[in-house]
Design an enzyme around this catalytic site. Structure first.
Site, PDB file in Angstrom:
ATOM      1  N   ARG A   1      21.803  16.928  36.906  1.00 27.07           N
ATOM      2  CA  ARG A   1      21.267  15.983  37.895  1.00 27.07           C
ATOM      3  C   ARG A   1      20.406  14.930  37.223  1.00 27.07           C
ATOM      4  NH1 ARG A   1      19.222  20.614  40.781  1.00 27.07           N
ATOM      5  NH2 ARG A   1      20.934  21.392  42.074  1.00 27.07           N
TER       6      ARG A   1
ATOM      7  N   ASP B   1      31.101  34.653  42.446  1.00 25.97           N
ATOM      8  CA  ASP B   1      29.754  34.917  42.944  1.00 25.97           C
ATOM      9  C   ASP B   1      29.863  35.695  44.254  1.00 25.97           C
ATOM     10  OD1 ASP B   1      28.109  33.859  40.965  1.00 25.97           O
ATOM     11  OD2 ASP B   1      28.403  31.816  41.691  1.00 25.97           O
TER      12      ASP B   1
ATOM     13  N   ARG C   1      32.803  41.249  29.293  1.00 31.48           N
ATOM     14  CA  ARG C   1      31.519  41.259  28.599  1.00 31.48           C
ATOM     15  C   ARG C   1      30.625  42.231  29.359  1.00 31.48           C
ATOM     16  NH1 ARG C   1      29.955  40.622  23.616  1.00 31.48           N
ATOM     17  NH2 ARG C   1      27.939  39.572  23.391  1.00 31.48           N
TER      18      ARG C   1
ATOM     19  N   ARG D   1      29.517  25.653  36.024  1.00 33.38           N
ATOM     20  CA  ARG D   1      28.793  26.374  37.074  1.00 33.38           C
ATOM     21  C   ARG D   1      27.419  25.751  37.296  1.00 33.38           C
ATOM     22  NH1 ARG D   1      29.837  31.730  38.339  1.00 33.38           N
ATOM     23  NH2 ARG D   1      27.642  32.335  38.191  1.00 33.38           N
TER      24      ARG D   1
ATOM     25  N   TYR E   1      35.510  35.320  37.872  1.00 34.54           N
ATOM     26  CA  TYR E   1      34.051  35.178  37.759  1.00 34.54           C
ATOM     27  C   TYR E   1      33.500  34.739  39.121  1.00 34.54           C
ATOM     28  CZ  TYR E   1      29.812  33.656  35.132  1.00 34.54           C
ATOM     29  OH  TYR E   1      28.543  33.481  34.629  1.00 34.54           O
TER      30      TYR E   1
ATOM     31  N   GLU F   1      17.814  41.299  29.717  1.00 38.76           N
ATOM     32  CA  GLU F   1      19.282  41.439  29.730  1.00 38.76           C
ATOM     33  C   GLU F   1      19.822  41.211  28.326  1.00 38.76           C
ATOM     34  OE1 GLU F   1      21.459  39.111  32.619  1.00 38.76           O
ATOM     35  OE2 GLU F   1      20.090  39.653  34.231  1.00 38.76           O
TER      36      GLU F   1
HETATM   37  P1  FAD Z   1      31.352  45.263  42.080  1.00 41.93           P
HETATM   38  O1  FAD Z   1      29.991  44.987  42.575  1.00 41.93           O
HETATM   39  O2  FAD Z   1      31.564  45.415  40.619  1.00 41.93           O
HETATM   40  O3  FAD Z   1      31.859  46.586  42.829  1.00 41.93           O
HETATM   41  C1  FAD Z   1      32.973  47.317  42.410  1.00 41.93           C
HETATM   42  C2  FAD Z   1      32.651  48.777  42.610  1.00 41.93           C
HETATM   43  O4  FAD Z   1      33.827  49.547  42.339  1.00 41.93           O
HETATM   44  C3  FAD Z   1      31.567  49.283  41.656  1.00 41.93           C
HETATM   45  O5  FAD Z   1      30.515  49.868  42.388  1.00 41.93           O
HETATM   46  C4  FAD Z   1      32.292  50.316  40.790  1.00 41.93           C
HETATM   47  O6  FAD Z   1      31.479  51.416  40.441  1.00 41.93           O
HETATM   48  C5  FAD Z   1      33.434  50.739  41.714  1.00 41.93           C
HETATM   49  N1  FAD Z   1      34.601  51.267  40.987  1.00 41.93           N
HETATM   50  C6  FAD Z   1      35.262  50.686  39.968  1.00 41.93           C
HETATM   51  N2  FAD Z   1      36.268  51.479  39.559  1.00 41.93           N
HETATM   52  C7  FAD Z   1      36.218  52.586  40.330  1.00 41.93           C
HETATM   53  C8  FAD Z   1      36.985  53.782  40.380  1.00 41.93           C
HETATM   54  N3  FAD Z   1      37.988  54.003  39.527  1.00 41.93           N
HETATM   55  N4  FAD Z   1      36.670  54.726  41.297  1.00 41.93           N
HETATM   56  C9  FAD Z   1      35.630  54.537  42.165  1.00 41.93           C
HETATM   57  N5  FAD Z   1      34.874  53.417  42.149  1.00 41.93           N
HETATM   58  C10 FAD Z   1      35.167  52.469  41.250  1.00 41.93           C
HETATM   59  N6  FAD Z   1      26.561  36.495  42.244  1.00 41.93           N
HETATM   60  C11 FAD Z   1      25.830  35.581  42.957  1.00 41.93           C
HETATM   61  O7  FAD Z   1      26.287  35.116  44.007  1.00 41.93           O
HETATM   62  N7  FAD Z   1      24.584  35.213  42.536  1.00 41.93           N
HETATM   63  C12 FAD Z   1      24.014  35.706  41.403  1.00 41.93           C
HETATM   64  O8  FAD Z   1      22.875  35.346  41.073  1.00 41.93           O
HETATM   65  C13 FAD Z   1      24.761  36.648  40.639  1.00 41.93           C
HETATM   66  N8  FAD Z   1      24.241  37.172  39.503  1.00 41.93           N
HETATM   67  C14 FAD Z   1      24.961  38.075  38.803  1.00 41.93           C
HETATM   68  C15 FAD Z   1      24.388  38.622  37.654  1.00 41.93           C
HETATM   69  C16 FAD Z   1      25.079  39.582  36.927  1.00 41.93           C
HETATM   70  C17 FAD Z   1      24.448  40.157  35.686  1.00 41.93           C
HETATM   71  C18 FAD Z   1      26.379  39.994  37.335  1.00 41.93           C
HETATM   72  C19 FAD Z   1      27.137  41.012  36.544  1.00 41.93           C
HETATM   73  C20 FAD Z   1      26.950  39.465  38.476  1.00 41.93           C
HETATM   74  C21 FAD Z   1      26.256  38.495  39.219  1.00 41.93           C
HETATM   75  N9  FAD Z   1      26.778  37.955  40.388  1.00 41.93           N
HETATM   76  C22 FAD Z   1      26.045  37.030  41.111  1.00 41.93           C
HETATM   77  C23 FAD Z   1      28.133  38.332  40.865  1.00 41.93           C
HETATM   78  C24 FAD Z   1      28.110  39.478  41.889  1.00 41.93           C
HETATM   79  O9  FAD Z   1      27.526  40.607  41.327  1.00 41.93           O
HETATM   80  C25 FAD Z   1      29.542  39.772  42.300  1.00 41.93           C
HETATM   81  O10 FAD Z   1      30.195  38.630  42.787  1.00 41.93           O
HETATM   82  C26 FAD Z   1      29.699  40.862  43.355  1.00 41.93           C
HETATM   83  O11 FAD Z   1      28.672  41.808  43.334  1.00 41.93           O
HETATM   84  C27 FAD Z   1      31.030  41.536  43.115  1.00 41.93           C
HETATM   85  O12 FAD Z   1      31.343  42.477  44.110  1.00 41.93           O
HETATM   86  P2  FAD Z   1      32.623  43.397  43.926  1.00 41.93           P
HETATM   87  O13 FAD Z   1      32.671  44.316  45.091  1.00 41.93           O
HETATM   88  O14 FAD Z   1      33.807  42.544  43.660  1.00 41.93           O
HETATM   89  O15 FAD Z   1      32.401  44.168  42.556  1.00 41.93           O
HETATM   90  N1  UDP Z   2      24.035  28.707  30.295  1.00 39.75           N
HETATM   91  C1  UDP Z   2      23.445  28.193  29.168  1.00 39.75           C
HETATM   92  N2  UDP Z   2      22.089  28.172  29.082  1.00 39.75           N
HETATM   93  C2  UDP Z   2      21.302  28.648  30.064  1.00 39.75           C
HETATM   94  C3  UDP Z   2      21.903  29.154  31.223  1.00 39.75           C
HETATM   95  C4  UDP Z   2      23.280  29.190  31.300  1.00 39.75           C
HETATM   96  O1  UDP Z   2      24.129  27.760  28.242  1.00 39.75           O
HETATM   97  O2  UDP Z   2      20.061  28.605  29.923  1.00 39.75           O
HETATM   98  C5  UDP Z   2      25.512  28.732  30.348  1.00 39.75           C
HETATM   99  C6  UDP Z   2      26.071  30.038  29.759  1.00 39.75           C
HETATM  100  O3  UDP Z   2      27.293  29.756  29.133  1.00 39.75           O
HETATM  101  C7  UDP Z   2      26.296  30.875  31.002  1.00 39.75           C
HETATM  102  C8  UDP Z   2      26.788  29.814  31.976  1.00 39.75           C
HETATM  103  O4  UDP Z   2      25.977  28.653  31.670  1.00 39.75           O
HETATM  104  O5  UDP Z   2      27.233  31.904  30.781  1.00 39.75           O
HETATM  105  C9  UDP Z   2      26.684  30.154  33.439  1.00 39.75           C
HETATM  106  O6  UDP Z   2      25.328  30.435  33.723  1.00 39.75           O
HETATM  107  P1  UDP Z   2      24.937  31.315  34.981  1.00 39.75           P
HETATM  108  O7  UDP Z   2      23.449  31.285  35.105  1.00 39.75           O
HETATM  109  O8  UDP Z   2      25.744  30.878  36.139  1.00 39.75           O
HETATM  110  O9  UDP Z   2      25.419  32.765  34.494  1.00 39.75           O
HETATM  111  P2  UDP Z   2      25.341  34.204  35.232  1.00 39.75           P
HETATM  112  O10 UDP Z   2      24.133  34.208  36.124  1.00 39.75           O
HETATM  113  O11 UDP Z   2      26.639  34.350  35.958  1.00 39.75           O
HETATM  114  O12 UDP Z   2      25.206  35.134  34.078  1.00 39.75           O
END
Ligand code: FAD
Ligand code: UDP
Length: 372
Positions: free
Chosen positions: A176, A350, A249, A172, A348, A300
């Protein structure tokens, strides 16, 4: 006659994008969410006049112009470029792995010397074809970067050895041989001005939403409400875990309001040592170039997922992918339920991938069910 055409379970990006597409052709949708708010993991809260990413750092990035235009039609985006820092034993390194990082670690500023150094370390490690995250990481950046910036972070993030993790996770991140700290290679990047809630509100405009409702707790009631169902929750829970639970996780977020205007000078700082219990600290105001007098940070802490917790990350190793494919085979046979999003597709994804996937599936769904 059921009161709605489509019930959408989950108001995250997938559910909201799907609902929006149906609303545009005049279909009656009900969106429900078990959480107390809409938006799923992109939800923001306001504190000290700052948009807080309630569920961890969310940076929008895509190379797909159509997806970029789509999100910008609901809310303008700012020019934020993600350039996280990493701290290891008190020393600061740039991410992603680029000439700045290599210079900080080895004092080398010639890209060819850096390539030679990495090649020598890969050779010494004896890696030919990488089979897991550890081997993939070493083959991309060598053992020094692996030990300093990857191993500790990854093992606390995922709760298992890098040898037991799939290689794709580390791919991911760009590697560079230029002095470029942009965490993403995509053409478009930014944060919605005014926060992600504006995107969700735009998508769900004029659509009926009920929060605090869990589909799986009131299944009979909701099944009777609509002709079709779009389910975006965990796929194993939908089938009452009949093939076993999929691994996820989870995270714990610890928020702190600080009566100073600047805590760390950057939106995201990673802590790559195993001994530090959190993976990163976010300082939310810097996502939006905020000038507020105070600041809010979030630590986090990764944690094992257990029932009742939010399943933030699917663990796409071989075993779980196999279990998932059993659930998927059942899902594909459902006569009136469609599955999608990060939890139902167990991928996984985005944000841009979720949006693109929801738009394609909604188009297919409309053609199949409502074509004139
Ligand atoms: P979700 O956002 O999980 O929505 C699913 C919804 O369904 C939730 O609100 C949940 O409450 C609801 N639900 C589940 N089961 C039920 C049920 N039985 N009844 C009613 N409701 C229910 N993406 C990026 O592009 N850039 C980033 O920097 C980035 N950072 C991230 C950092 C973290 C910590 C995490 C966890 C994710 C990150 N993502 C990022 C990914 C991004 O959050 C997801 O791709 C996107 O929000 C997923 O949308 P979704 O609708 O699939 O799921
Ligand atoms: N990662 C790492 N060191 C860092 C940042 C990321 O080893 O400082 C690795 C780690 O395994 C992580 C993965 O790269 O789960 C993807 O990172 P990303 O920032 O995309 O994770 P997310 O924002 O989805 O948690």
């Amino acid at each position: 006659m059921r009161p709605y055409d489509v019930l959408i379970v989950g108001s995250g990006l997938y559910g909201s994008v799907f609902a929006h597409a149906l609303k545009q052709i005049g279909k009656r949708c009900l969106v429900i969410d078990r959480r107390a708010h809409t938006g799923g993991n992109i939800h923001c809260a306001q504190k000290e006049g700052i948009d807080i990413h309630s569920y961890g750092a969310h940076i929008f990035h895509t190379s797909d112009k159509d997806t970029w235009n789509f999100v910008n039609s609901f809310v303008p985006f700012n020019h934020y470029i993600n350039s996280p820092l990493a701290i290891f034993k008190g020393k600061v390194y740039n991410l992603p792995f680029n000439m700045n990082t290599f210079y900080q670690l080895w004092g080398l500023r010639d890209p060819n010397q850096v390539k030679e150094k990495i090649a020598a370390q890969v050779k010494k490690a004896g890696i030919d074809k990488p089979h897991n995250l550890e081997e993939q990481a070493i083959s991309l950046v060598g053992t020094d970067i692996y030990e300093t910036l990857i191993k500790g972070y990854t093992e606390k993030q995922w709760g298992r050895s890098c040898k037991e993790l799939p290689a794709f996770i580390i791919r991911r991140l760009p590697v560079r041989f230029t002095f470029d700290n942009n965490y993403f290679d995509d053409c478009y990047q930014g944060i919605p001005i005014g926060g992600y809630n504006r995107l969700t509100e735009g998508l769900l405009n004029d659509i009926e939403v009920q929060v605090g409702r869990d589909y799986l707790q009131e299944r009979e009631h909701f099944d009777a409400m609509a002709d079709h169902i779009v389910y975006t929750g965990p796929i194993d829970a939908f089938y009452n875990f009949r093939f076993g639970a999929l691994a996820y996780r989870s995270l714990r977020f610890e928020e702190e309001v600080m009566l100073i205007d600047n805590f760390q000078g950057n939106a995201v700082v990673n802590y790559t040592e195993k001994e530090v219990p959190y993976t990163r600290i976010l300082e939310h105001k810097h996502f939006a170039f905020g000038k507020q007098p105070h600041t809010v940070i979030t630590r986090e802490f990764p944690q094992a997922w257990q029932p009742g917790m939010e399943p933030y990350y699917p663990i796409n190793d071989e075993h779980n992918n196999k279990v998932y494919s059993q659930y998927r085979a059942l899902a594909d046979q459902e006569p009136r339920t469609l599955f999608g999003g990060r939890l139902a597709d167990y991928k996984y994804y985005d944000m841009h991938q979720v949006i693109a996937s929801a738009r394609v599936r909604a188009r297919q769904f409309i053609e199949t069910n409502y074509a004139v």
